[in-house]
Design a protein around this motif. Structure first.
Motif, mmCIF file in Angstrom:
data_model
loop_
_atom_site.group_PDB
_atom_site.id
_atom_site.type_symbol
_atom_site.label_atom_id
_atom_site.label_comp_id
_atom_site.label_asym_id
_atom_site.label_seq_id
_atom_site.Cartn_x
_atom_site.Cartn_y
_atom_site.Cartn_z
ATOM 1 N N LEU A 118 0.821 -1.205 0.000
ATOM 2 C CA LEU A 118 0.000 0.000 0.000
ATOM 3 C C LEU A 118 0.856 1.257 0.000
ATOM 4 O O LEU A 118 0.491 2.263 -0.625
ATOM 5 C CB LEU A 118 -0.920 -0.008 1.217
ATOM 6 C CG LEU A 118 -2.042 -1.053 1.217
ATOM 7 C CD1 LEU A 118 -2.780 -1.035 2.538
ATOM 8 C CD2 LEU A 118 -3.002 -0.824 0.079
ATOM 9 N N LEU A 119 2.005 1.219 0.699
ATOM 10 C CA LEU A 119 2.893 2.380 0.718
ATOM 11 C C LEU A 119 3.399 2.681 -0.684
ATOM 12 O O LEU A 119 3.462 3.847 -1.109
ATOM 13 C CB LEU A 119 4.074 2.122 1.655
ATOM 14 C CG LEU A 119 5.066 3.281 1.829
ATOM 15 C CD1 LEU A 119 4.374 4.479 2.447
ATOM 16 C CD2 LEU A 119 6.254 2.828 2.684
ATOM 17 N N TYR A 120 3.749 1.628 -1.431
ATOM 18 C CA TYR A 120 4.206 1.838 -2.807
ATOM 19 C C TYR A 120 3.106 2.466 -3.655
ATOM 20 O O TYR A 120 3.334 3.437 -4.385
ATOM 21 C CB TYR A 120 4.650 0.521 -3.440
ATOM 22 C CG TYR A 120 4.715 0.605 -4.939
ATOM 23 C CD1 TYR A 120 5.787 1.233 -5.566
ATOM 24 C CD2 TYR A 120 3.681 0.104 -5.731
ATOM 25 C CE1 TYR A 120 5.832 1.358 -6.942
ATOM 26 C CE2 TYR A 120 3.723 0.222 -7.106
ATOM 27 C CZ TYR A 120 4.802 0.843 -7.706
ATOM 28 O OH TYR A 120 4.838 0.975 -9.066
ATOM 29 N N ILE A 121 1.889 1.908 -3.559
ATOM 30 C CA ILE A 121 0.783 2.419 -4.369
ATOM 31 C C ILE A 121 0.485 3.866 -4.000
ATOM 32 O O ILE A 121 0.252 4.714 -4.873
ATOM 33 C CB ILE A 121 -0.468 1.535 -4.184
ATOM 34 C CG1 ILE A 121 -0.204 0.116 -4.688
ATOM 35 C CG2 ILE A 121 -1.663 2.129 -4.925
ATOM 36 C CD1 ILE A 121 -1.340 -0.849 -4.427
ATOM 37 N N GLY A 122 0.505 4.172 -2.697
ATOM 38 C CA GLY A 122 0.223 5.533 -2.255
ATOM 39 C C GLY A 122 1.259 6.526 -2.737
ATOM 40 O O GLY A 122 0.918 7.621 -3.201
ATOM 41 N N ILE A 123 2.552 6.164 -2.627
ATOM 42 C CA ILE A 123 3.619 7.046 -3.106
ATOM 43 C C ILE A 123 3.497 7.246 -4.611
ATOM 44 O O ILE A 123 3.703 8.351 -5.130
ATOM 45 C CB ILE A 123 4.995 6.466 -2.742
ATOM 46 C CG1 ILE A 123 5.197 6.515 -1.220
ATOM 47 C CG2 ILE A 123 6.118 7.232 -3.435
ATOM 48 C CD1 ILE A 123 6.464 5.851 -0.748
ATOM 49 N N LYS A 124 3.131 6.180 -5.323
ATOM 50 C CA LYS A 124 2.955 6.272 -6.766
ATOM 51 C C LYS A 124 1.848 7.275 -7.108
ATOM 52 O O LYS A 124 1.975 8.082 -8.038
ATOM 53 C CB LYS A 124 2.616 4.889 -7.320
ATOM 54 C CG LYS A 124 2.790 4.750 -8.805
ATOM 55 C CD LYS A 124 4.255 4.695 -9.163
ATOM 56 C CE LYS A 124 4.432 4.456 -10.637
ATOM 57 N NZ LYS A 124 5.838 4.615 -11.052
ATOM 58 N N ILE A 299 -6.071 7.764 1.867
ATOM 59 C CA ILE A 299 -6.553 6.522 2.476
ATOM 60 C C ILE A 299 -5.478 5.443 2.419
ATOM 61 O O ILE A 299 -5.204 4.738 3.410
ATOM 62 C CB ILE A 299 -7.827 6.031 1.768
ATOM 63 C CG1 ILE A 299 -8.978 7.026 1.995
ATOM 64 C CG2 ILE A 299 -8.235 4.654 2.266
ATOM 65 C CD1 ILE A 299 -10.221 6.712 1.199
ATOM 66 N N VAL A 300 -4.855 5.302 1.265
ATOM 67 C CA VAL A 300 -3.847 4.258 1.090
ATOM 68 C C VAL A 300 -2.635 4.493 1.987
ATOM 69 O O VAL A 300 -2.158 3.581 2.678
ATOM 70 C CB VAL A 300 -3.415 4.184 -0.393
ATOM 71 C CG1 VAL A 300 -2.200 3.304 -0.548
ATOM 72 C CG2 VAL A 300 -4.553 3.639 -1.235
ATOM 73 N N LEU A 301 -2.103 5.712 2.000
ATOM 74 C CA LEU A 301 -0.921 6.010 2.810
ATOM 75 C C LEU A 301 -1.239 5.893 4.302
ATOM 76 O O LEU A 301 -0.406 5.404 5.078
ATOM 77 C CB LEU A 301 -0.406 7.409 2.489
ATOM 78 C CG LEU A 301 0.259 7.563 1.119
ATOM 79 C CD1 LEU A 301 0.617 9.022 0.866
ATOM 80 C CD2 LEU A 301 1.513 6.692 1.020
ATOM 81 N N GLY A 302 -2.424 6.323 4.703
ATOM 82 C CA GLY A 302 -2.807 6.190 6.108
ATOM 83 C C GLY A 302 -2.877 4.733 6.539
ATOM 84 O O GLY A 302 -2.393 4.366 7.622
ATOM 85 N N THR A 303 -3.458 3.886 5.690
ATOM 86 C CA THR A 303 -3.548 2.464 5.998
ATOM 87 C C THR A 303 -2.168 1.818 6.020
ATOM 88 O O THR A 303 -1.866 0.986 6.888
ATOM 89 C CB THR A 303 -4.437 1.751 4.958
ATOM 90 O OG1 THR A 303 -5.701 2.393 4.896
ATOM 91 C CG2 THR A 303 -4.637 0.288 5.345
ATOM 92 N N ALA A 304 -1.313 2.201 5.084
ATOM 93 C CA ALA A 304 0.043 1.637 5.026
ATOM 94 C C ALA A 304 0.832 1.975 6.289
ATOM 95 O O ALA A 304 1.498 1.106 6.872
ATOM 96 C CB ALA A 304 0.775 2.163 3.795
ATOM 97 N N LEU A 305 0.755 3.229 6.730
ATOM 98 C CA LEU A 305 1.479 3.632 7.938
ATOM 99 C C LEU A 305 0.918 2.939 9.172
ATOM 100 O O LEU A 305 1.669 2.554 10.082
ATOM 101 C CB LEU A 305 1.406 5.149 8.100
ATOM 102 C CG LEU A 305 2.130 5.960 7.021
ATOM 103 C CD1 LEU A 305 1.899 7.451 7.227
ATOM 104 C CD2 LEU A 305 3.625 5.645 7.020
ATOM 105 N N LYS A 306 -0.389 2.756 9.220
ATOM 106 C CA LYS A 306 -1.016 2.063 10.345
ATOM 107 C C LYS A 306 -0.542 0.621 10.421
ATOM 108 O O LYS A 306 -0.195 0.108 11.490
ATOM 109 C CB LYS A 306 -2.538 2.119 10.199
ATOM 110 C CG LYS A 306 -3.292 1.381 11.292
ATOM 111 C CD LYS A 306 -4.783 1.468 11.078
ATOM 112 C CE LYS A 306 -5.543 0.753 12.189
ATOM 113 N NZ LYS A 306 -5.251 -0.691 12.254
ATOM 114 N N TYR A 307 -0.513 -0.058 9.280
ATOM 115 C CA TYR A 307 -0.062 -1.445 9.255
ATOM 116 C C TYR A 307 1.412 -1.556 9.637
ATOM 117 O O TYR A 307 1.809 -2.422 10.415
ATOM 118 C CB TYR A 307 -0.276 -2.045 7.866
ATOM 119 C CG TYR A 307 -1.688 -2.527 7.616
ATOM 120 C CD1 TYR A 307 -2.656 -2.446 8.602
ATOM 121 C CD2 TYR A 307 -2.051 -3.059 6.391
ATOM 122 C CE1 TYR A 307 -3.947 -2.879 8.382
ATOM 123 C CE2 TYR A 307 -3.351 -3.495 6.152
ATOM 124 C CZ TYR A 307 -4.288 -3.401 7.148
ATOM 125 O OH TYR A 307 -5.555 -3.835 6.922
ATOM 126 N N GLY A 308 2.233 -0.679 9.047
ATOM 127 C CA GLY A 308 3.656 -0.735 9.339
ATOM 128 C C GLY A 308 3.957 -0.483 10.797
ATOM 129 O O GLY A 308 4.759 -1.195 11.411
#
Length: 315
Positions: A118-124, A299-308
């Motif tokens: 998700l972090l990759y997709i969000g940064i993209k 949404i994507v970056l928030g979820t990625a940071l939460k998971y990480g």
């Protein structure tokens, strides 16, 4: 309502309603809703067993056909690109299923992997929204796409309407085609290798790869997004079918953990996604694309940071 494979209890109207809302938003931005449904299942429903990936594949199987049929009816399916995507992602998604069941069976390990994807997709998404590619050239491309959809396809020298897609060359070295008169030439091995890698990631995560392969095609190979959308969608559908079948096969060898899809839950998600994709496609022209993409990126970056954070610091 209790879903025995997922091991969760939730009202039957919740899965289709959430899938419809997610697909409505993501389809307008040209992104698959599967990559956001999986975080919802893990974080809100508490469904983190390996079978959640298989269930996510099942969502794709039910929700995608309406979009595929639309591309087929309009003659906008680039079949050479589609065959390469399928050939590359199909073995990749099977490898991804083995990785998910064998090396990422516990929730924390998989959440760390999901967070990285998700972090990759969000940064993209953010780079696409803030980079130079978002300037006049991209605006012109979007304008041209709208004209093509409305039927302004241009004419040949003899005055006949141009076909939507015309294959010029399709072999082991290169793939060349015309899309409404514009020629695109790419490396066949390059497309295959990229699709294979994306298939592994998509098979592990349970998204089929469509959300990842399209940005690569656009940035690495310089293909306009409207020429790869149909191929990515068809590739996601085929690999999701294979993914569900393979996860079901692997379930025989891992009786200690839920591996096969939760069929009822996946179908409920898929039915909602089918409606959401249709409505999103109808409403797309009324909503500015950058608003949808920024909302998705947040949404994507928030979820990625939460998971990480949860996987690394809350074990």
């Amino acid at each position: 309502m209790y879903f025995p494979i997922a091991g969760i209890e939730v009202s039957p109207w919740v899965p289709p309603l959430v899938a419809m809302a997610v697909s409505f938003v993501t389809s307008m931005g040209g992104v698959s809703g599967a990559f956001l449904l999986l975080p919802f299942q893990m974080s809100f429903l508490g469904y983190a067993a390996p079978s959640v990936s298989a269930t996510n594949h099942l969502f794709n199987i039910v929700a995608i056909p309406s979009g595929v049929l639309r591309y087929l009816r309009e003659g906008r399916m680039v079949w050479p690109l589609t065959w390469i995507v399928i050939a590359g992602t199909l073995p990749g998604v099977l490898i991804g299923a083995v990785i998910r069941v064998t090396w990422l069976p516990d929730a924390d390990s998989f959440k760390l992997f999901a967070g990285a994807v998700l972090l990759y997709i969000g940064i993209k998404m953010v780079r696409d929204l803030t980079g130079r590619a978002n300037g006049s050239a991209k605006a012109e491309s979007e304008r041209r796409f709208q004209e093509l959809v409305r039927g302004h396809r241009g004419k040949t020298a003899s005055g006949e309407p141009l076909p939507a897609v015309r294959t010029i060359a399709f072999n082991l070295r290169r793939t060349c085609y015309e899309f409404y008169g514009e020629r695109h030439d790419v490396s066949t091995p390059g497309i295959f290798v990229l699709s294979f890698i994306v298939g592994i990631v998509g098979g592990t995560y349970g998204i089929g790869g469509g959300s990842i392969v399209a940005p690569f095609f656009v940035t690495v190979f310089g293909l306009p997004v409207y020429t790869v959308a149909g191929a990515a969608l068809m590739g996601t559908f085929v690999t999701s079918v294979a993914g569900v079948a393979f996860y079901q096969f692997l379930a025989r060898f891992h009786p200690e953990v839920a591996v096969g899809p939760d069929w009822m839950l996946g179908v409920l998600f898929g039915l909602g996604g089918m409606v959401g994709m249709y409505l999103g496609a109808r409403c797309q022209k009324y909503v500015p694309a950058h608003i949808i993409k920024w909302m998705l990126a947040v949404i994507v970056l928030g979820t990625a940071l939460k998971y990480g954070y949860g996987a690394l610091f809350q074990q």
